[in-house]
Enzyme design. Structure first.
Site, mmCIF file in Angstrom:
data_model
loop_
_atom_site.group_PDB
_atom_site.id
_atom_site.type_symbol
_atom_site.label_atom_id
_atom_site.label_comp_id
_atom_site.label_asym_id
_atom_site.label_seq_id
_atom_site.Cartn_x
_atom_site.Cartn_y
_atom_site.Cartn_z
ATOM 1 N N HIS A 107 38.520 48.519 32.896
ATOM 2 C CA HIS A 107 39.815 48.015 32.430
ATOM 3 C C HIS A 107 39.667 46.611 31.859
ATOM 4 C CE1 HIS A 107 40.607 45.380 35.979
ATOM 5 N NE2 HIS A 107 40.076 46.351 36.708
ATOM 6 N N ASP A 109 42.311 44.373 31.462
ATOM 7 C CA ASP A 109 43.233 43.369 31.991
ATOM 8 C C ASP A 109 42.613 42.595 33.141
ATOM 9 O OD1 ASP A 109 43.603 46.081 33.150
ATOM 10 O OD2 ASP A 109 44.876 45.033 34.583
ATOM 11 N N ASP A 139 35.893 41.344 38.022
ATOM 12 C CA ASP A 139 36.945 42.363 38.009
ATOM 13 C C ASP A 139 37.662 42.372 36.682
ATOM 14 O OD1 ASP A 139 38.747 44.256 38.823
ATOM 15 O OD2 ASP A 139 39.903 42.918 40.087
ATOM 16 N N GLU A 173 45.172 48.164 34.802
ATOM 17 C CA GLU A 173 44.766 48.673 36.106
ATOM 18 C C GLU A 173 45.319 47.815 37.224
ATOM 19 O OE1 GLU A 173 42.364 48.857 39.770
ATOM 20 O OE2 GLU A 173 42.620 47.151 38.400
ATOM 21 N N GLU A 174 45.436 46.520 36.977
ATOM 22 C CA GLU A 174 45.878 45.614 38.034
ATOM 23 C C GLU A 174 47.315 45.883 38.472
ATOM 24 O OE1 GLU A 174 43.932 43.867 39.631
ATOM 25 O OE2 GLU A 174 42.216 43.427 38.352
ATOM 26 N N GLU A 198 34.240 49.602 38.708
ATOM 27 C CA GLU A 198 34.848 48.556 39.534
ATOM 28 C C GLU A 198 33.769 47.860 40.356
ATOM 29 O OE1 GLU A 198 37.704 47.266 39.676
ATOM 30 O OE2 GLU A 198 39.223 48.694 38.978
#
Length: 434
Positions: A107, A109, A139, A173-174, A198
């Site tokens: 991801h 974001d 992350d 995703e967050e 991840e």
């Protein structure tokens, strides 16, 4: 080990071209892709895919289509800015046979920077030895970069797989991934297996995720000047009765619920597999006021083994019990609202072929024994397994201070992640005959 010599060549090439991987990660960190502003980072990915002679599929999520899915909810970024200028990006590398299809995903974001204790510019990557500092290095722009680097090196060596690869860069995703992975799946990218990079600390791998619900409890009283407090009903006093009951429910659930995968990696997690937390309390805006309304905002989290409606029903029953025992609350009942993030739990069997193949390769590459773990937090792998019955796992680099100040990822773990992903793709998808 099957294809061992070929995989050694791939691993060597990944190390030889490490500088390019670091450069790509730096370019991504430079883009301030705080959730809701993923577009600038996606442009970097599009450019990289085109330089790899790939034809990226780029699209804006269609919220009307997404609403039809049982996993849909309106994310906060969608409510604030919509999906305009926030594309998903997927490149397909066609296989030369009928081998299994593998999705490799990350991801774009990142969470906001609210901590002033950074020693480095969070949106300009800084390398200090083997540490790469910057928001998102852990992350999870690091994992996304490792996926791209793995496939780039396979192609550089002319290695063709039997199955297709979906190389994916997604949104939000967050805050639950509705416009990201769910949109990708609904667009038709349905692989036989999926790896989301991840930051788990290769060779450890995620095989489960938690259910999560955010909730707001509004408690009503009667406001008054504090000097005439006898004329009011302090909503905070009533809220504290509810708060204590929720604390007791949390303790009872912690004593009752055991989910061993949640504490395989960190024994301190045992007894904390489930959690009911009040994170925000809002009362009056002036110290001389008896508050007439109080809002308790919290998060309810639980591992696989319970369905959302059952967990939420326990919360509702606890609130109802306090309400019925209080004369004021009985006449002025509190209001419970579930809002925002709605993640349902999932578990992938570690005996699935993809997970076993990935673990064998990661342990071979790192020289360490890994564990399958998860269930303490929500993540995007749930969309694959829970709604499409596609085996999915998390495999990524070593995380440090993610969501905090001086977030960094270690370069050796990035290299090992790329190598693990490349070798897993070779074994899982199969190598085309030359």
């Amino acid at each position: 080990m099957e294809h061992e010599e070929l995989k050694r060549q791939v691993n060597e090439r990944i190390e030889e071209r490490t500088e390019g991987m670091v450069k790509l990660l730096g370019s991504l960190v430079d883009k301030e892709t705080v959730i809701g502003n993923e577009g600038p980072g996606q442009e970097v990915v599009i450019d990289k895919f085109e330089k790899m002679s790939l034809e990226p599929d780029v699209w804006i999520p269609d919220v009307d289509d997404l609403r039809e899915h049982e996993g849909f909810f309106e994310t906060q970024p969608y409510q604030e800015v919509g999906y305009e200028d926030r594309p998903n990006v997927v490149a397909t590398i066609k296989g030369e046979g009928d081998g299994p299809t593998l999705a490799l995903s990350g991801h774009m974001d990142v969470v906001p920077v609210t901590d002033s204790e950074w020693d480095y510019d969070p949106f300009s990557m800084t390398q200090k030895g083997d540490r790469l500092y910057g928001r998102g290095t852990g992350d999870m722009k690091g994992g996304l970069t490792a996926c791209i680097h793995a496939i780039d090196c396979l192609r550089d060596l002319g290695i063709e797989l039997q199955g297709d690869i979906y190389l994916q860069s997604t949104l939000e995703e967050e805050d639950g991934g509705v416009g990201g992975i769910l949109s990708v799946l609904m667009r038709g990218y349905l692989p036989d297996g999926a790896i989301i990079a991840e930051p788990k600390g290769v060779p450890n791998m995620g095989m489960a995720s938690a259910g999560v619900r955010y909730f707001k409890l509004t408690v009503h009283g009667k406001s008054a000047h504090v000097g005439y407090g006898f004329e009011g009903i302090n909503a905070l006093d009533k809220a504290m009765r509810l708060y204590e009951a929720l604390r007791e429910l949390d303790a009872e659930r912690k004593a009752r619920i055991d989910y061993e995968p949640a504490y395989r990696k960190d024994p301190r997690m045992r007894g904390h597999e489930t959690n009911l937390n009040i994170g925000m309390i809002e009362a009056a805006e002036w110290p001389a006021i008896i508050p007439g309304e109080v809002e308790l905002t919290g998060r309810l989290g639980w591992p696989p083994g319970e369905e959302p409606e059952d967990v939420m029903a326990e919360l509702e029953a606890t609130i109802a019990g306090v309400t019925e025992s209080d004369e004021w609350l009985s006449d002025h009942p509190p209001e419970l609202e579930f809002f925002g993030l709605q993640a349902d739990p999932h578990e992938t069997d570690p005996n699935e072929e993809l997970l076993q193949v990935a673990m064998r390769n990661a342990e071979w590459i790192t020289g360490h024994e890994g564990v399958f773990y998860g269930g303490s937090g929500g993540n995007d792998t749930r969309y694959y397994k829970r709604y499409y019955d596609i085996p999915a796992m998390s495999l990524g680099p070593e995380p440090n201070n993610i969501h905090g100040a001086n977030e960094y990822v270690t370069l050796p773990s990035l290299i090992e992640t790329a190598q693990s992903i490349a070798c897993t793709a070779i074994d899982y998808c199969g190598v085309a005959e030359t």
